[in-house]
Design a protein around this motif. Structure first.
Motif, short mmCIF file in Angstrom:
data_model
loop_
_atom_site.label_atom_id
_atom_site.label_comp_id
_atom_site.label_asym_id
_atom_site.label_seq_id
_atom_site.Cartn_x
_atom_site.Cartn_y
_atom_site.Cartn_z
N TYR A 184 8.40 -5.05 37.04
CA TYR A 184 8.67 -3.85 38.01
C TYR A 184 9.30 -4.34 39.20
N GLU A 185 8.55 -5.17 39.94
CA GLU A 185 8.95 -5.74 41.42
C GLU A 185 10.18 -6.41 41.31
N LYS B 173 14.14 7.01 45.26
CA LYS B 173 13.56 5.58 45.46
C LYS B 173 13.15 4.99 44.14
N LYS B 174 12.94 3.95 44.07
CA LYS B 174 12.74 3.15 42.64
C LYS B 174 11.42 3.97 42.24
N GLU B 175 10.31 4.13 43.13
CA GLU B 175 8.97 4.57 42.62
C GLU B 175 9.06 5.73 41.79
N GLU B 176 10.11 6.62 42.21
CA GLU B 176 10.29 7.85 41.57
C GLU B 176 10.45 7.95 40.20
N LEU C 194 8.91 5.87 37.89
CA LEU C 194 7.70 5.90 37.09
C LEU C 194 7.16 7.29 37.40
N GLU D 206 1.63 0.72 34.91
CA GLU D 206 2.24 0.72 36.44
C GLU D 206 1.90 1.67 37.14
N LEU D 207 1.65 2.87 36.52
CA LEU D 207 1.10 4.02 37.18
C LEU D 207 -0.32 3.76 37.64
N SER E 152 -0.90 1.08 40.36
CA SER E 152 -0.74 1.56 41.78
C SER E 152 -1.21 2.72 42.16
N LEU F 128 1.06 5.45 43.76
CA LEU F 128 1.75 6.13 42.40
C LEU F 128 0.78 6.96 41.75
#
Length: 199
Positions: A27-28, A52-55, A57, A109-110, A113, A116
Motif C-alpha cells: 500500500y505505502e 486521496k489514496k486512503e479513500e 480503502l 489494511e483497514l 490502520s 482508516l
C-alpha cells in the motif's frame, strides 16, 4: 442514468486496479500517479473519484453498503428475518470471497490502520442501523418474537458478520466458502435470539 452507471464503473475500475497495485508493491509503495497511469487516466481524473489514496480503502465499505441497498430492494418480499439477513449479508461476503486475495488485502489494511478503521466505523454504523430497521419491522409484523432489544440483536448479527470476515481475512485464507461459514455463525446467534422469545 447511463452516465451515473459509467461513473460507477470507472470508480470500480480505479479501485480494482489500485488494489492490484497494492498487492504487488504494498500500500505505502504505490502513488496516486501510478494508479492513474495503470488505469489510463490523468491524475486529475483520479481526484474526481477519490480525494486521496486512503479513500480507495474506504470505498470497499461504501460500495458494500450500495450493494446492500440494492439487495434490500431485491429481497424485499422475503418475510422471514433470518432468511433475509442471511441473503443480504451473505451477498456482501460473497463479493469479498470473489475478490480473493485483493479483498483480503483491503480488509487487512483497514484493520492495520487505526485512522482508516475509525472512518470505516461509519459504514459499520450504517449497516447496524439498516439491520435495526429490518428487525423492528420483523417484530412489528410478528415475524420475530424476542424479548431482546433491537439494537442488541443487530449488534450480535453484525458481530457474527465481522467475525466471519476477520477470520476469513486473517486466519482462514484457504477457507472455501465464507458464506457457508457466516450462515453457521448466524444460526448460532439466531438460536440465542429466538430463545429469548416472548412467552
Amino acid at each position: 442514468m447511463l452516465r451515473e452507471a459509467r461513473k460507477q464503473d470507472t470508480k470500480e475500475h480505479i479501485f480494482m486496479r489500485a488494489i492490484q497495485l497494492f498487492k504487488e508493491k504494498g500500500y505505502e509503495g504505490v502513488t496516486v500517479q501510478e494508479i492513474a497511469a495503470a488505469c489510463g487516466i490523468a491524475k486529475g481524473t483520479f481526484f474526481n473519484y477519490f480525494s486521496k489514496k486512503e479513500e480507495l480503502l474506504l470505498y470497499l465499505g461504501e460500495s458494500q453498503l450500495q450493494l446492500l441497498d440494492q439487495s434490500l430492494e431485491r429481497y424485499r418480499e422475503i418475510e422471514d428475518p433470518k432468511t433475509k439477513i442471511s441473503a443480504l449479508l451473505g451477498g456482501l461476503l460473497k463479493r469479498y470471497s470473489e475478490g480473493g486475495d485483493l479483498m483480503r488485502l483491503v480488509v487487512g489494511e483497514l484493520v492495520r490502520s487505526a485512522f482508516l478503521a475509525e472512518l470505516e466505523s461509519n459504514s459499520v454504523r450504517k449497516l447496524q442501523h439498516m439491520l435495526m430497521d429490518m428487525i423492528n419491522e420483523a417484530k412489528q409484523t410478528g415475524m420475530l418474537h424476542s424479548k431482546l432489544e433491537t439494537e442488541l440483536i443487530a449488534s450480535a448479527v453484525v458481530g457474527a458478520y465481522f467475525h466471519t470476515l476477520m477470520t476469513w481475512t486473517l486466519l482462514d485464507a484457504d477457507s472455501p466458502n465464507i458464506v457457508d461459514r457466516f450462515e453457521k455463525h448466524l444460526d448460532i446467534v439466531w438460536n440465542g435470539i429466538c430463545c429469548k422469545a416472548e412467552v
